[in-house]
Design an enzyme around this catalytic site. Structure first.
Site, PDB file in Angstrom:
ATOM      1  N   ALA A 165      -6.560  41.547 -98.707  1.00  0.00           N
ATOM      2  CA  ALA A 165      -5.407  40.984 -97.990  1.00  0.00           C
ATOM      3  C   ALA A 165      -4.196  41.895 -98.148  1.00  0.00           C
ATOM      4  O   ALA A 165      -3.453  42.145 -97.191  1.00  0.00           O
ATOM      5  CB  ALA A 165      -5.095  39.582 -98.503  1.00  0.00           C
ATOM      6  N   ARG A 210      -0.383  36.182 -90.174  1.00  0.00           N
ATOM      7  CA  ARG A 210       0.794  36.682 -90.896  1.00  0.00           C
ATOM      8  C   ARG A 210       1.999  36.876 -89.988  1.00  0.00           C
ATOM      9  O   ARG A 210       3.106  37.006 -90.439  1.00  0.00           O
ATOM     10  CB  ARG A 210       0.438  37.989 -91.607  1.00  0.00           C
ATOM     11  CG  ARG A 210       1.568  38.554 -92.462  1.00  0.00           C
ATOM     12  CD  ARG A 210       0.999  39.504 -93.485  1.00  0.00           C
ATOM     13  NE  ARG A 210       1.987  40.287 -94.163  1.00  0.00           N
ATOM     14  CZ  ARG A 210       2.332  41.530 -93.839  1.00  0.00           C
ATOM     15  NH1 ARG A 210       1.786  42.111 -92.770  1.00  0.00           N
ATOM     16  NH2 ARG A 210       3.206  42.185 -94.553  1.00  0.00           N
ATOM     17  N   CYS A 256      -6.177  38.199-102.120  1.00  0.00           N
ATOM     18  CA  CYS A 256      -7.030  39.236-102.697  1.00  0.00           C
ATOM     19  C   CYS A 256      -6.538  40.642-102.339  1.00  0.00           C
ATOM     20  O   CYS A 256      -5.623  40.829-101.538  1.00  0.00           O
ATOM     21  CB  CYS A 256      -8.456  39.047-102.213  1.00  0.00           C
ATOM     22  SG  CYS A 256      -8.634  39.352-100.450  1.00  0.00           S
ATOM     23  N   HIS A 296      -1.964  46.713-102.044  1.00  0.00           N
ATOM     24  CA  HIS A 296      -0.779  47.479-101.621  1.00  0.00           C
ATOM     25  C   HIS A 296      -0.885  48.899-102.145  1.00  0.00           C
ATOM     26  O   HIS A 296      -0.636  49.871-101.433  1.00  0.00           O
ATOM     27  CB  HIS A 296       0.510  46.888-102.227  1.00  0.00           C
ATOM     28  CG  HIS A 296       0.770  45.459-101.876  1.00  0.00           C
ATOM     29  ND1 HIS A 296       1.416  44.605-102.724  1.00  0.00           N
ATOM     30  CD2 HIS A 296       0.475  44.739-100.760  1.00  0.00           C
ATOM     31  CE1 HIS A 296       1.527  43.420-102.154  1.00  0.00           C
ATOM     32  NE2 HIS A 296       0.967  43.460-100.968  1.00  0.00           N
TER      33      HIS A 296
HETATM   34 FE1  CFM Z   1       6.320  42.056 -99.686  1.00  0.00          FE
HETATM   35 FE2  CFM Z   1       6.330  39.632 -99.898  1.00  0.00          FE
HETATM   36 FE3  CFM Z   1       4.039  41.071 -99.719  1.00  0.00          FE
HETATM   37 FE4  CFM Z   1       5.731  40.843 -97.592  1.00  0.00          FE
HETATM   38 FE5  CFM Z   1       4.250  38.766 -96.618  1.00  0.00          FE
HETATM   39 FE6  CFM Z   1       4.865  37.575 -98.922  1.00  0.00          FE
HETATM   40 FE7  CFM Z   1       2.596  38.971 -98.781  1.00  0.00          FE
HETATM   41 MO1  CFM Z   1       2.897  36.745 -97.476  1.00  0.00          MO
HETATM   42  S1  CFM Z   1       7.564  40.640 -98.578  1.00  0.00           S
HETATM   43  S2  CFM Z   1       4.653  42.491 -98.384  1.00  0.00           S
HETATM   44  S3  CFM Z   1       5.456  40.213 -95.546  1.00  0.00           S
HETATM   45  S4  CFM Z   1       5.425  40.890-101.288  1.00  0.00           S
HETATM   46  S5  CFM Z   1       5.055  36.895 -96.951  1.00  0.00           S
HETATM   47  S6  CFM Z   1       6.689  37.585-100.290  1.00  0.00           S
HETATM   48  S7  CFM Z   1       2.967  37.164 -99.705  1.00  0.00           S
HETATM   49  S8  CFM Z   1       2.175  38.780 -96.759  1.00  0.00           S
HETATM   50  S9  CFM Z   1       1.869  40.684 -99.872  1.00  0.00           S
HETATM   51  C1  HCA Z   2      -1.876  37.088 -97.711  1.00  0.00           C
HETATM   52  C2  HCA Z   2      -1.050  36.895 -96.471  1.00  0.00           C
HETATM   53  C3  HCA Z   2       0.015  35.837 -96.620  1.00  0.00           C
HETATM   54  C4  HCA Z   2      -0.588  34.459 -96.718  1.00  0.00           C
HETATM   55  C5  HCA Z   2       0.413  33.385 -96.415  1.00  0.00           C
HETATM   56  C6  HCA Z   2       0.226  32.012 -96.967  1.00  0.00           C
HETATM   57  C7  HCA Z   2       0.912  35.932 -95.377  1.00  0.00           C
HETATM   58  O1  HCA Z   2      -1.355  37.127 -98.814  1.00  0.00           O
HETATM   59  O2  HCA Z   2      -3.052  37.209 -97.562  1.00  0.00           O
HETATM   60  O3  HCA Z   2      -0.455  31.801 -97.960  1.00  0.00           O
HETATM   61  O4  HCA Z   2       0.849  31.138 -96.380  1.00  0.00           O
HETATM   62  O5  HCA Z   2       2.107  36.076 -95.538  1.00  0.00           O
HETATM   63  O6  HCA Z   2       0.389  35.829 -94.273  1.00  0.00           O
HETATM   64  O7  HCA Z   2       0.784  36.099 -97.761  1.00  0.00           O
END
Ligand code: CFM
Ligand code: HCA
Length: 531
Positions: free
Chosen positions: A57, A88, A54, A186
């Site tokens: 998150a 995370r 969401c 983001h």
């Molecule tokens: Fe960039 Fe990602 Fe994301 Fe990320 Fe992450 Fe991710 Fe995420 Mo989980 S590099 S910031 S550190 S888009 S692993 S592939 S999904 S938290 S929002």
């Molecule tokens: C998020 C965080 C997450 C979840 C990881 C997962 C992360 O999107 O809320 O589903 O295993 O990297 O911690 O992406």
């Protein structure tokens, strides 16, 4: 084993016609002869079990969370805080005397009476307590779903607290339901950090000053990247936001170059800094050996300094020498294997190079919440260091308005410049994929199971929601979000750790002891018995 178009169609055939039509637009078979488009960043069809998270998150969990000298207060019921507490794995360490609140979990723990009568009082009290106990550099307040629904004014609370305590208190309207995924969060986080934090500091910078953007230090990735960059001689002004600080972020505008690792989560700040301060950004990828080498060379090229170029090459040689032997061992264990990748908004792309280096072919890849540019790339006109001569080249027409330079280039000149200076643009994931491989957006639980059954990859790179679905099918799954308690995977040393982890995971005899469900063909609940 790759999957045929026919098989993919037969999976989609199981959907009702409207859903099939919708999902078909999110799936494509790579064909380099065509200019391919994919639908992305649209609402998941209700009822489908998506892997997405969401807006909250994306804002609090992803972008703000890793800032370690800040107290991040979650305004909402306890679950939103608790279930995202530490999972995370964005690591942070502090020098003696510095703040580090990363291991804490701050929440207003809203109760039913707060939902009925309003939660502002409770929030006010939480900010006061946080300030009095921890005396942080700054405080953030992030809204969860109910806060938006009942209309608590978090900005009024933040403003009053800021005046009372004399530190910045930043409020984020990142209710979980906003947008279609983490991606909206983001953007919300980026906007506030840019508006209220970046540009307010005046720290001294040294030569080759850079910001590392979109790097969150998962499993220590950022530390490995910083180790390499430090060795070459770069001055890291700030990291956004892995092991980052509010204090450093304030002076981020003073860097000479912005590196963008995760384009999806931080492109907004990169773009805004460029417009406001004229600092260009460079898309880097520190996952994979070649990716790291290319990124280092592009950085050196940007600074165009002989000593820096020389040092870069020296460090590359030294690092390669150190990892060669170990890597050869793991390559033998990985050669010829196949992988299916499904991760957030950048890693499904970033890991393909590293897998290829180990001899693992990516047969399918997709993002949870990437936008079209993360798939198809974006051609932003490259920034060129301005000089008087630029104006005299007929293919380049330069205009400066109040906040930015605009460059108008002939298509030929654009192509030429893109080759020599890859600034302010991103090629996206599709370009690097092999013809005949599938690209799939917003994969869901049903499709995951069907695809795993059909493809039977040796490796499934995904997250916690589907890891065990794959492993119960006898397919090794590596979490590319949290790295399953391992890491770092970035840079030179990280590549070896990744190679070791996946080699062990794929080659363990465990998988031979598991009978995948499709071998037993159990009677499915709810199966329609045809008379
Ligand atoms: Fe960039 Fe990602 Fe994301 Fe990320 Fe992450 Fe991710 Fe995420 Mo989980 S590099 S910031 S550190 S888009 S692993 S592939 S999904 S938290 S929002
Ligand atoms: C998020 C965080 C997450 C979840 C990881 C997962 C992360 O999107 O809320 O589903 O295993 O990297 O911690 O992406």
């Amino acid at each position: 084993m790759a999957i045929s178009k026919k098989k993919m169609d037969s999976i989609l055939e199981k959907y009702p016609p409207k859903v099939k039509k919708n999902r078909s637009k999110h799936i494509l078979l790579k064909d380099s002869r065509e200019q391919q488009e994919i639908q992305a960043n649209t609402r998941t069809v209700p009822g489908i079990i998506t892997n997405r998270g969401c807006c909250f998150a994306g804002c609090k969990g992803v972008v703000l969370g890793p800032l370690r000298d800040v107290v991040h207060i979650v305004h909402g019921p306890i679950g939103c805080s608790y279930y995202t507490w530490g999972t995370r794995r964005h690591k942070g360490r502090s020098e003696k005397g510095e703040d580090n609140f990363l291991s804490y979990c701050f929440s207003t723990d809203m109760q039913e009476s707060d939902i009925v009568f309003g939660g502002e009082k409770r929030l006010k009290q939480a900010v006061k307590e946080a300030y009095e106990i921890f005396k942080p550099e700054a405080i953030t307040i992030s809204s969860t779903c109910p806060v938006g629904l009942i209309g608590d004014d978090i900005h009024a609370v933040a403003k009053a607290a800021q005046e009372e305590f004399g530190i910045q208190v930043l409020a984020f309207d990142c209710e979980g339901y906003k947008g279609v995924s983490q991606s909206a969060g983001h953007h919300i986080a980026n906007n506030v950090l840019m508006k209220d934090v970046i540009g307010t500091g005046d720290a001294e910078t040294k030569p080759y000053a850079i910001n590392i953007m979109g790097e969150y230090n998962i499993g220590g990735d950022g530390w490995e990247i910083s180790r390499i960059l430090g060795k070459i001689g770069y001055h890291i002004v700030s990291v956004m936001t892995g092991d980052g600080t509010y204090k450093e972020l304030k002076s981020a505008h003073k860097a000479d170059l912005n590196l963008v690792q995760c384009h999806r989560s931080i492109n907004y700040i990169a773009e805004m800094i460029e417009i406001k301060y004229g600092t260009p950004w460079l898309k880097v990828n520190f996952i994979g050996i070649q990716g790291t080498i290319d990124s280092l060379r592009n950085m050196a090229k940007y600074f165009d300094d002989e000593a820096l170029i020389k040092k870069t090459e020296e460090v590359i040689v030294e690092e390669l020498e150190a990892l060669q032997e170990a890597l050869e061992v793991y390559k033998k264990m990985c050669e010829g294997k196949t992988a299916l990748l499904f991760v957030g908004g950048s890693r499904a792309h970033h890991y393909q190079g590293l897998l290829k280096e180990l001899g693992i072919e990516t047969v399918m890849a997709g993002y949870e919440f990437g936008h079209r540019d993360d798939y198809e790339g974006r051609d932003v006109i490259p920034y060129i260091k301005m000089d008087a001569d630029s104006r005299n080249i007929p293919e380049i027409h330069v205009e400066k308005d109040e906040s930015s330079y605009k460059l108008y280039l002939s298509p030929e000149k654009l192509e030429e410049l893109k080759k020599e200076m890859p600034l302010n643009r991103y090629d996206g994931m599709i370009k690097e994929m092999k013809d005949g491989s599938f690209v799939i957006d917003d994969l869901n639980h049903f499709e995951t199971e069907e695809l795993l059954k059909s493809i039977k990859p040796n490796l499934f790179c995904s997250g916690i929601k589907d890891k065990y679905v794959a492993q119960k099918m006898g397919i090794f799954s590596k979490q590319l979000h949290s790295y399953d308690y391992s890491g770092p995977y970035a840079g030179f040393r990280g590549a070896v750790i990744f190679a070791k982890d996946v080699s062990m995971g794929m080659n363990t005899p465990t998988w031979g002891f598991i009978t995948p469900p499709w071998k037993n063909e159990p009677l499915l609940e709810g199966k329609v018995i045809e008379e």
